[in-house]
Structure formats: C-alpha cells, structure tokens
Scaffold this motif. Structure first.
Motif, PDB file in Angstrom:
ATOM      1  N   ALA A  15       0.815  -1.216   0.000  1.00 39.51           N
ATOM      2  CA  ALA A  15       0.000   0.000   0.000  1.00 39.51           C
ATOM      3  C   ALA A  15       0.847   1.264   0.000  1.00 39.51           C
ATOM      4  CB  ALA A  15      -0.936   0.002   1.207  1.00 39.51           C
ATOM      5  N   GLY A  16       2.181   1.102   0.069  1.00 35.67           N
ATOM      6  CA  GLY A  16       3.067   2.250  -0.003  1.00 35.67           C
ATOM      7  C   GLY A  16       3.422   2.887   1.327  1.00 35.67           C
ATOM      8  N   VAL A  17       3.151   2.188   2.418  1.00 39.42           N
ATOM      9  CA  VAL A  17       3.469   2.726   3.747  1.00 39.42           C
ATOM     10  C   VAL A  17       4.984   2.803   3.928  1.00 39.42           C
ATOM     11  CG1 VAL A  17       3.375   2.182   6.217  1.00 39.42           C
ATOM     12  CG2 VAL A  17       1.317   1.966   4.790  1.00 39.42           C
ATOM     13  N   THR A  18       5.463   3.919   4.459  1.00 36.56           N
ATOM     14  CA  THR A  18       6.896   4.130   4.674  1.00 36.56           C
ATOM     15  C   THR A  18       7.368   3.573   6.000  1.00 36.56           C
ATOM     16  OG1 THR A  18       6.848   6.170   3.360  1.00 36.56           O
ATOM     17  CG2 THR A  18       8.701   5.900   4.871  1.00 36.56           C
ATOM     18  N   ALA A  19       6.522   3.732   7.049  1.00 36.83           N
ATOM     19  CA  ALA A  19       6.995   3.410   8.397  1.00 36.83           C
ATOM     20  C   ALA A  19       5.883   2.824   9.245  1.00 36.83           C
ATOM     21  CB  ALA A  19       7.558   4.663   9.062  1.00 36.83           C
ATOM     22  N   LEU A  20       6.274   1.953  10.180  1.00 34.79           N
ATOM     23  CA  LEU A  20       5.369   1.318  11.129  1.00 34.79           C
ATOM     24  C   LEU A  20       5.665   1.862  12.521  1.00 34.79           C
ATOM     25  CD1 LEU A  20       5.898  -2.337   9.889  1.00 34.79           C
ATOM     26  CD2 LEU A  20       3.950  -0.862   9.333  1.00 34.79           C
ATOM     27  N   LYS A  21       4.634   2.324  13.189  1.00 29.90           N
ATOM     28  CA  LYS A  21       4.804   2.949  14.506  1.00 29.90           C
ATOM     29  C   LYS A  21       4.269   2.029  15.600  1.00 29.90           C
ATOM     30  CE  LYS A  21       3.876   7.438  16.706  1.00 29.90           C
ATOM     31  NZ  LYS A  21       4.968   8.247  16.150  1.00 29.90           N
ATOM     32  N   ILE A  22       5.118   1.697  16.546  1.00 31.39           N
ATOM     33  CA  ILE A  22       4.711   0.945  17.729  1.00 31.39           C
ATOM     34  C   ILE A  22       4.342   1.941  18.816  1.00 31.39           C
ATOM     35  CG2 ILE A  22       5.483  -0.636  19.531  1.00 31.39           C
ATOM     36  CD1 ILE A  22       7.295  -1.931  17.418  1.00 31.39           C
ATOM     37  N   GLU A  23       3.173   1.763  19.422  1.00 28.75           N
ATOM     38  CA  GLU A  23       2.704   2.657  20.476  1.00 28.75           C
ATOM     39  C   GLU A  23       3.190   2.135  21.826  1.00 28.75           C
ATOM     40  OE1 GLU A  23       0.076   4.020  23.663  1.00 28.75           O
ATOM     41  OE2 GLU A  23       0.218   1.966  22.919  1.00 28.75           O
ATOM     42  N   GLY A  24       3.437   3.033  22.792  1.00 29.77           N
ATOM     43  CA  GLY A  24       3.759   2.543  24.127  1.00 29.77           C
ATOM     44  C   GLY A  24       4.903   3.231  24.839  1.00 29.77           C
ATOM     45  N   ARG A  25       4.945   4.570  24.812  1.00 32.49           N
ATOM     46  CA  ARG A  25       6.032   5.248  25.530  1.00 32.49           C
ATOM     47  C   ARG A  25       5.902   5.112  27.032  1.00 32.49           C
ATOM     48  NH1 ARG A  25       6.523  11.123  24.081  1.00 32.49           N
ATOM     49  NH2 ARG A  25       4.579  11.014  22.914  1.00 32.49           N
ATOM     50  N   GLN A  26       4.730   4.727  27.526  1.00 35.22           N
ATOM     51  CA  GLN A  26       4.557   4.530  28.959  1.00 35.22           C
ATOM     52  C   GLN A  26       4.897   3.104  29.389  1.00 35.22           C
ATOM     53  OE1 GLN A  26       2.320   4.611  26.644  1.00 35.22           O
ATOM     54  NE2 GLN A  26       0.344   3.731  27.232  1.00 35.22           N
ATOM     55  N   ARG A  27       5.341   2.282  28.467  1.00 36.29           N
ATOM     56  CA  ARG A  27       5.665   0.874  28.757  1.00 36.29           C
ATOM     57  C   ARG A  27       7.124   0.719  29.166  1.00 36.29           C
ATOM     58  NH1 ARG A  27       1.263  -2.839  28.262  1.00 36.29           N
ATOM     59  NH2 ARG A  27      -0.229  -1.992  26.758  1.00 36.29           N
ATOM     60  N   GLY A  28       7.411  -0.421  29.819  1.00 36.92           N
ATOM     61  CA  GLY A  28       8.745  -0.678  30.330  1.00 36.92           C
ATOM     62  C   GLY A  28       9.655  -1.393  29.348  1.00 36.92           C
ATOM     63  N   LYS A  29      10.859  -1.687  29.799  1.00 36.13           N
ATOM     64  CA  LYS A  29      11.882  -2.297  28.946  1.00 36.13           C
ATOM     65  C   LYS A  29      11.466  -3.666  28.421  1.00 36.13           C
ATOM     66  CE  LYS A  29      16.097  -2.344  30.295  1.00 36.13           C
ATOM     67  NZ  LYS A  29      17.263  -2.532  31.184  1.00 36.13           N
ATOM     68  N   ALA A  30      10.799  -4.466  29.244  1.00 38.39           N
ATOM     69  CA  ALA A  30      10.422  -5.822  28.815  1.00 38.39           C
ATOM     70  C   ALA A  30       9.459  -5.762  27.633  1.00 38.39           C
ATOM     71  CB  ALA A  30       9.801  -6.593  29.978  1.00 38.39           C
ATOM     72  N   TYR A  31       8.474  -4.870  27.714  1.00 36.94           N
ATOM     73  CA  TYR A  31       7.521  -4.685  26.615  1.00 36.94           C
ATOM     74  C   TYR A  31       8.261  -4.242  25.359  1.00 36.94           C
ATOM     75  CZ  TYR A  31       3.755  -2.300  23.978  1.00 36.94           C
ATOM     76  OH  TYR A  31       2.896  -1.867  22.998  1.00 36.94           O
ATOM     77  N   ILE A  32       9.119  -3.246  25.492  1.00 38.53           N
ATOM     78  CA  ILE A  32       9.855  -2.704  24.347  1.00 38.53           C
ATOM     79  C   ILE A  32      10.694  -3.799  23.699  1.00 38.53           C
ATOM     80  CG2 ILE A  32      11.626  -1.065  23.623  1.00 38.53           C
ATOM     81  CD1 ILE A  32       8.951   0.229  24.355  1.00 38.53           C
ATOM     82  N   THR A  33      11.433  -4.539  24.494  1.00 39.32           N
ATOM     83  CA  THR A  33      12.314  -5.572  23.966  1.00 39.32           C
ATOM     84  C   THR A  33      11.536  -6.629  23.195  1.00 39.32           C
ATOM     85  OG1 THR A  33      13.935  -5.233  25.730  1.00 39.32           O
ATOM     86  CG2 THR A  33      13.983  -7.351  24.590  1.00 39.32           C
ATOM     87  N   GLN A  34      10.431  -7.103  23.767  1.00 35.23           N
ATOM     88  CA  GLN A  34       9.683  -8.184  23.125  1.00 35.23           C
ATOM     89  C   GLN A  34       8.953  -7.701  21.865  1.00 35.23           C
ATOM     90  OE1 GLN A  34       7.336 -10.619  25.727  1.00 35.23           O
ATOM     91  NE2 GLN A  34       6.209 -11.591  24.063  1.00 35.23           N
ATOM     92  N   VAL A  35       8.276  -6.554  21.936  1.00 38.86           N
ATOM     93  CA  VAL A  35       7.477  -6.093  20.802  1.00 38.86           C
ATOM     94  C   VAL A  35       8.376  -5.639  19.652  1.00 38.86           C
ATOM     95  CG1 VAL A  35       5.788  -4.392  20.019  1.00 38.86           C
ATOM     96  CG2 VAL A  35       5.528  -5.461  22.270  1.00 38.86           C
ATOM     97  N   VAL A  36       9.390  -4.833  19.967  1.00 42.49           N
ATOM     98  CA  VAL A  36      10.288  -4.351  18.916  1.00 42.49           C
ATOM     99  C   VAL A  36      11.022  -5.530  18.277  1.00 42.49           C
ATOM    100  CG1 VAL A  36      12.294  -2.904  18.402  1.00 42.49           C
ATOM    101  CG2 VAL A  36      10.528  -2.088  19.974  1.00 42.49           C
ATOM    102  N   GLY A  37      11.493  -6.455  19.100  1.00 39.46           N
ATOM    103  CA  GLY A  37      12.193  -7.616  18.575  1.00 39.46           C
ATOM    104  C   GLY A  37      11.322  -8.457  17.663  1.00 39.46           C
ATOM    105  N   SER A  38      10.045  -8.627  18.036  1.00 43.26           N
ATOM    106  CA  SER A  38       9.124  -9.414  17.214  1.00 43.26           C
ATOM    107  C   SER A  38       8.907  -8.764  15.847  1.00 43.26           C
ATOM    108  CB  SER A  38       7.786  -9.565  17.945  1.00 43.26           C
ATOM    109  OG  SER A  38       6.852 -10.279  17.157  1.00 43.26           O
ATOM    110  N   PHE A  39       8.705  -7.463  15.829  1.00 40.70           N
ATOM    111  CA  PHE A  39       8.502  -6.776  14.551  1.00 40.70           C
ATOM    112  C   PHE A  39       9.789  -6.741  13.725  1.00 40.70           C
ATOM    113  CE2 PHE A  39       4.408  -5.509  16.092  1.00 40.70           C
ATOM    114  CZ  PHE A  39       3.666  -5.274  14.950  1.00 40.70           C
ATOM    115  N   ARG A  40      10.927  -6.629  14.398  1.00 42.63           N
ATOM    116  CA  ARG A  40      12.191  -6.637  13.660  1.00 42.63           C
ATOM    117  C   ARG A  40      12.365  -7.966  12.925  1.00 42.63           C
ATOM    118  NH1 ARG A  40      14.330  -2.851  11.843  1.00 42.63           N
ATOM    119  NH2 ARG A  40      13.788  -4.087  10.026  1.00 42.63           N
ATOM    120  N   ARG A  41      12.070  -9.055  13.627  1.00 43.05           N
ATOM    121  CA  ARG A  41      12.216 -10.376  13.005  1.00 43.05           C
ATOM    122  C   ARG A  41      11.223 -10.557  11.859  1.00 43.05           C
ATOM    123  NH1 ARG A  41      13.069 -11.448  18.484  1.00 43.05           N
ATOM    124  NH2 ARG A  41      10.870 -12.000  18.832  1.00 43.05           N
TER     125      ARG A  41
END
Length: 325
Positions: free
Chosen positions: A264-290
């Motif tokens: 569809a031509g999307v440039t970027a994917l945004k993960i929401e959650g600046r109020q979340r902790g390191k464990a959330y960030i590590t798991q969610v970002v890692g999953s999308f990276r893979r």
C-alpha cells in the motif's frame, strides 16, 4: 518499512535500539508531548546523550512535540523545537499549525513530521501541510482502511507512517474531549489522557471499582483483571445492557498485514507505548524486527507471538481491514 519505536525513558530507548529499532521517538519532560506522565520522558541532557548513543548504532531519533499550546503561551513549545534541533534529532513531530510555521521559519532545514494529533486523513489536508510547512511525513489516524491508505499514497507524494502495535484510540486523534470532560486535563493540550492523580480504586464487596475523577468507569469481579480507567474503555449500561460502550480492551497488531501495508506504499510502522517498560519494548520491537527481516529475505509470515503483551490478551487489525463491514 521503517520500524519506529517508543522510548519513554533512556533505558527504554536503549532497549529499543538493541532490539532492532530503525527509529526511536520520545518527548521532553513537560506538556509539549502527548505522554506527559510522571516518571516518563527526557531532560535536555538525557536526550542529547541518548541521541548520540542511538546515532552511534545507526538509529534515528524523533522528538514528539505534538500537543497544542494555549494562545499567547507558546514559549515552552518554541523552546522544545529549538532544543531538539540543536541536539540533532532527525525529525520533529508536530501537530499545531502555529508550531509548524515557527519550525519552518526558524529551522528551515529541519525535517518536520505531522503528528497523528493533527488528524490529517485526506488528500487535501495532507497536501496543505506539505505545501505550507514542508512536512515530509504524516502519521495517519487509526480510522483509515488499508484501501484508503493505498489511495492516499498514490496521490500525496508524502511519506506515511501507520500504527502497527499497541493501544487503540476510538476517537479521531487530536479531537478527543473525553479526558478533559472528566478531569479538566486534556491529552491535546496537557499531554495526559486519564491522568494518574485522577484515578482511584475502591473495594466493594467482592468487586473492585475503578474511577476517573467523579466517574465510575468499571466494576470488576473477583476473577477479572483490573484495567486502567479511561472513559473510552469503560464498561457502562446503555439500553438495558452492560458492556464496553465505546471500545473493548484490545490491542492493535498488524503483524499479519505487513506485506499488504508495504504494498500500500506505507513508509513506516509505529509501535505505540512510551509509557511501557523495557520488557515490553524488547519483546514487541524484537518481534517486529524479526517479521520485517523475514519479509525482506523473501520468507513467509509467521504468527504474532505478542498475545501476552496485548490488552485483555486480545488483538485486532482495527479499521485497516474493517472485518465488521
């Protein structure tokens, strides 16, 4: 597609970088950003140090300055823009027209992105921001279907960023008045939706009652998990039935749609959650990276493994597919 990841603290920023973020986005520790909660966000010194760290790892940093100042009281927002540019962030995310004009005139070489708080969701609105302020990218509201996003991308000549994972917003972003109605504090101007000092819980018989200001938001049975009380995710009685009137507690997850979003031509994917902790960030970002790396390598998609990170252990593709129509 670029993977844009949340960073509410320096520790979360580093976790996102280590997990494979292409970009981290964050805000200063004041009401210039829409996640103005105690214990979150960055001082000037912290942002300077963490921007240097991110850049050393090849990761970009975006500064969210995406709330609306009161008329005649723009100094705090102007200083946020000036300091972000001086620190060397890679883009400033703005919503207010006056702030966009200030950034354009004061910092003509700065890369400007349009926040979802501006709620620009049609061709003419996006073209206006691009023509008048030089906006290079627009973060699209979570009310558009995949077909609508593809149609926009064929017409606008501006990068688009869409939400990929995290909390949903039932309203058109930037136009919600529910929190200010209940608490007197607005996500649009004060950067807080359902601020914590208005939240309280009561034990009643075998139930837990969650309240926001003077409003009862939900009543949970002994076996139910107690959620954070926001009006849009409250459980109310209407027309003789009790239920989630605006929005059920669920999280957006577009893992299964990544090839379609790319097409569809999307440039970027945004993960929401600046109020979340390191464990959330590590798991969610890692999953999308893979998942993105698998697509880039020509491999098939795998199921999302993020159900334990979703609200109510439930996920949705939201308006992108509109399965209810």
């Amino acid at each position: 597609m670029e993977l844009v990841c949340p960073a509410g603290t320096p520790a979360s920023l580093r976790a996102a970088v280590e997990a494979g973020a292409d970009v981290v986005y964050c805000g200063f520790r004041d009401e210039t950003n829409a996640r103005n909660f105690p214990g979150l966000n960055f001082s000037r010194a912290e942002l300077e140090a963490e921007t240097a760290f991110a850049h050393s790892r090849g990761t970009h940093v975006y500064l969210a300055c995406n709330t609306y100042p009161e008329a005649g009281n723009e100094a705090l927002w102007h200083r946020a823009i000036d300091d972000a540019v001086m620190i060397g962030v890679d883009a400033v995310i703005l919503a207010d027209i006056g702030l966009l004009r200030y950034a354009r005139d004061r910092h003509p070489n700065a890369r400007l992105h349009l926040s979802v708080q501006a709620s620009a969701s049609n061709v003419e609105a996006i073209r206006f921001y691009h023509r008048e302020f030089g906006v290079r990218r627009v973060v699209l509201p979570r009310v558009l279907s995949l077909d609508e996003i593809a149609s926009l991308n064929r017409q606008i000549g501006v990068e688009t960023e869409v939400f990929a994972f995290g909390g949903m917003c039932v309203m058109a972003e930037g136009r919600c008045s529910l929190s200010s109605y209940a608490t007197g504090e607005s996500p649009n101007m004060n950067g807080v939706c359902s601020p914590a000092h208005h939240v309280h819980y009561e034990e009643r018989d075998d139930a837990t009652v969650s309240r926001l200001g003077d409003f009862t938001i939900n009543v949970y049975g002994a076996s139910e998990k107690v959620g954070y009380p926001t009006l849009c995710k409250g459980r109310f009685r209407a027309m003789g039935k009790a239920g989630y009137l605006f929005e059920e507690p669920t999280s957006l997850d577009v893992t299964s749609m990544l090839p379609e979003l790319a097409a569809a031509g999307v440039t970027a994917l945004k993960i929401e959650g600046r109020q979340r902790g390191k464990a959330y960030i590590t798991q969610v970002v890692g999953s999308f990276r893979r998942a993105l790396d698998r697509i880039a390598a020509g491999h098939g998609m795998t199921d999302s493994k993020l159900s334990n990170m979703t609200e109510g252990q439930s996920d949705t593709t939201g308006a992108y597919r509109r399965n209810w129509q």
